[in-house]
Design an enzyme around this catalytic site. Structure first.
Site, PDB file in Angstrom:
ATOM      1  N   TYR A 135      -1.460  -9.915   1.848  1.00  0.00           N
ATOM      2  CA  TYR A 135      -1.737 -10.249   0.455  1.00  0.00           C
ATOM      3  C   TYR A 135      -3.012 -11.074   0.380  1.00  0.00           C
ATOM      4  CZ  TYR A 135       2.091  -8.355  -2.283  1.00  0.00           C
ATOM      5  OH  TYR A 135       2.926  -7.508  -2.955  1.00  0.00           O
ATOM      6  N   LYS A 188       5.145  -3.286  11.947  1.00  0.00           N
ATOM      7  CA  LYS A 188       4.507  -1.999  12.211  1.00  0.00           C
ATOM      8  C   LYS A 188       3.706  -2.127  13.508  1.00  0.00           C
ATOM      9  CE  LYS A 188       3.590   2.281  11.061  1.00  0.00           C
ATOM     10  NZ  LYS A 188       4.627   3.338  11.201  1.00  0.00           N
ATOM     11  N   ASP A 221       8.301   1.723   7.956  1.00  0.00           N
ATOM     12  CA  ASP A 221       8.593   3.027   7.373  1.00  0.00           C
ATOM     13  C   ASP A 221      10.012   3.476   7.710  1.00  0.00           C
ATOM     14  OD1 ASP A 221       7.661   3.068   9.985  1.00  0.00           O
ATOM     15  OD2 ASP A 221       6.596   4.971   9.797  1.00  0.00           O
ATOM     16  N   ASP A 245       7.690  -7.766  -0.006  1.00  0.00           N
ATOM     17  CA  ASP A 245       7.647  -7.479  -1.440  1.00  0.00           C
ATOM     18  C   ASP A 245       8.173  -6.072  -1.709  1.00  0.00           C
ATOM     19  OD1 ASP A 245       7.149  -7.829  -4.116  1.00  0.00           O
ATOM     20  OD2 ASP A 245       4.982  -7.658  -3.964  1.00  0.00           O
ATOM     21  N   ASP A 249      12.057  -5.034  -3.486  1.00  0.00           N
ATOM     22  CA  ASP A 249      12.211  -4.174  -4.665  1.00  0.00           C
ATOM     23  C   ASP A 249      13.150  -3.012  -4.362  1.00  0.00           C
ATOM     24  OD1 ASP A 249      10.545  -5.753  -6.142  1.00  0.00           O
ATOM     25  OD2 ASP A 249       9.070  -4.201  -6.593  1.00  0.00           O
TER      26      ASP A 249
END
Length: 355
Positions: A135, A188, A221, A245, A249
């Protein structure tokens, strides 16, 4: 800790002026039921209304006052709708997280019994590092981590530091040790070997000090697939800022609705309660919004404050929310017909009946 708290109230934009007062109403009822001293609520300007009255979405007086409070409720903001000169600045939430070093974003996702959850039985917590990662608005001391060396090249930096990773890993491990003792590190590292590989390595290092906690890890993923297929198998997830984030969601929707997805943003000495969802301008002012996420965020703040009465009140709020939903009083996103006020009143009644 003392029972008397001074807490800020920042309504925000869109549905914020509807759901934030609902949270205040419910928290007051729960605290009263425990015999605690009433909270001193401190209203403060923020968002579009503050631009009109103070010329800023986050006036200096708001930030200065927050520095003197125990914590605060922040409603959702609609910064995309602000005038261009205000859109160019950090949005209120991003600024407050960075300014007060609110490094831990804790986002539970728990399905309500009897509601149409996509993953029945889901009960997990996403622990999101809140100050750096990918971010750009929070990853540098001054300015942002995005820049354009030429008109045709845009670059974004992802920042990962040992101190930031260590403190979020400890938060996640402590939480997991109090829950079902299972921590999942999301990364990742197969591609971003130096950055998220560093995150994974340090989390693993600290996990060695918690032998009672089972630790596994997944690529971001693959994690999305595992959550959809068998999300109820997970307990606590820890990850960097952007991944957290996105995952929170997803888990909010898997639990039934983003309208029930709460969160707090915390440092070691202060916390900000903030629903995980947005400002929903399409239903603003119509009394239709689900206040559950904001109410539950407020309960998380009470629990974080730590006094016996505050913790008891947080338990009462959670019980009241679940009793109201189980009784059939539900907002439209959960398949019901109740409006914001009707649902809030049902939660307060459930608290009063159970106290």
């Amino acid at each position: 800790m003392a029972d008397h708290y001074r807490l800020g109230v920042l309504p925000g934009d869109g549905i914020g002026p509807e759901i934030v007062p609902a949270a205040v109403q419910v928290l007051d009822a729960a605290l009263a039921a425990t015999g605690a001293e009433p909270v001193e609520w401190v209203p403060l300007p923020v968002g579009a209304a503050a631009i009109e009255t103070h010329g800023s979405a986050l006036p200096d007086v708001t930030v200065e006052t927050l520095d003197k409070l125990d914590g605060w409720l922040l409603g959702p903001h609609d910064s995309a709708a602000y005038p261009a000169e205000h859109r160019a600045k950090l949005n209120p939430s991003g600024f407050l997280r960075k300014h007060f070093d609110l490094f831990a974003n804790i986002r539970p996702a728990k399905a309500f019994e009897g509601t149409p959850a996509l993953v029945p039985g889901l009960d997990l917590v996403v622990v999101r590092e809140n100050t750096e990662g990918f971010y750009a608005d929070r990853s540098t001391y001054r300015g942002t981590g995005e820049f354009m060396p030429t008109a045709d090249v845009a670059i974004a930096m992802g920042i990962f530091t040992r101190p930031a990773i260590e403190r979020i890993a400890r938060q996640a491990l402590e939480l997991a040790s109090r829950r079902r003792r299972h921590l999942t590190i999301v990364h990742k590292a197969n591609v971003l070997r130096t950055s998220t590989g560093f995150f994974l390595e340090i989390c693993r290092e600290l996990a060695a000090g918690y032998p009672e906690v089972e630790v596994d890890d997944f690529h971001i993923d693959a994690m999305t697939v595992h959550l959809v297929r068998h999300g109820a198998d997970f307990d606590v997830l820890v990850t960097e800022n952007m991944f957290g984030d996105i995952l929170s969601d997803l888990t909010g929707e898997l639990a039934g609705s983003l309208g029930i997805a709460p969160s707090i943003n915390a440092s070691y000495d202060r916390a900000m309660a903030q629903a995980a969802h947005g400002s929903a301008p399409d239903i603003a002012g119509r009394g239709l919004a689900n206040p559950t996420a904001m109410i539950a965020s407020g309960a998380m703040l009470l629990d974080w404050l730590g006094s016996e009465h505050a913790k008891q009140a947080a338990t009462l709020v959670d019980r009241g929310l679940r009793t109201a939903v189980a009784s059939g009083v539900r907002t439209a996103d959960l398949g019901g017909t109740a409006g914001t006020a009707e649902f809030t009143d049902a939660v307060v009644a459930a608290i009063n009946e159970s106290a």
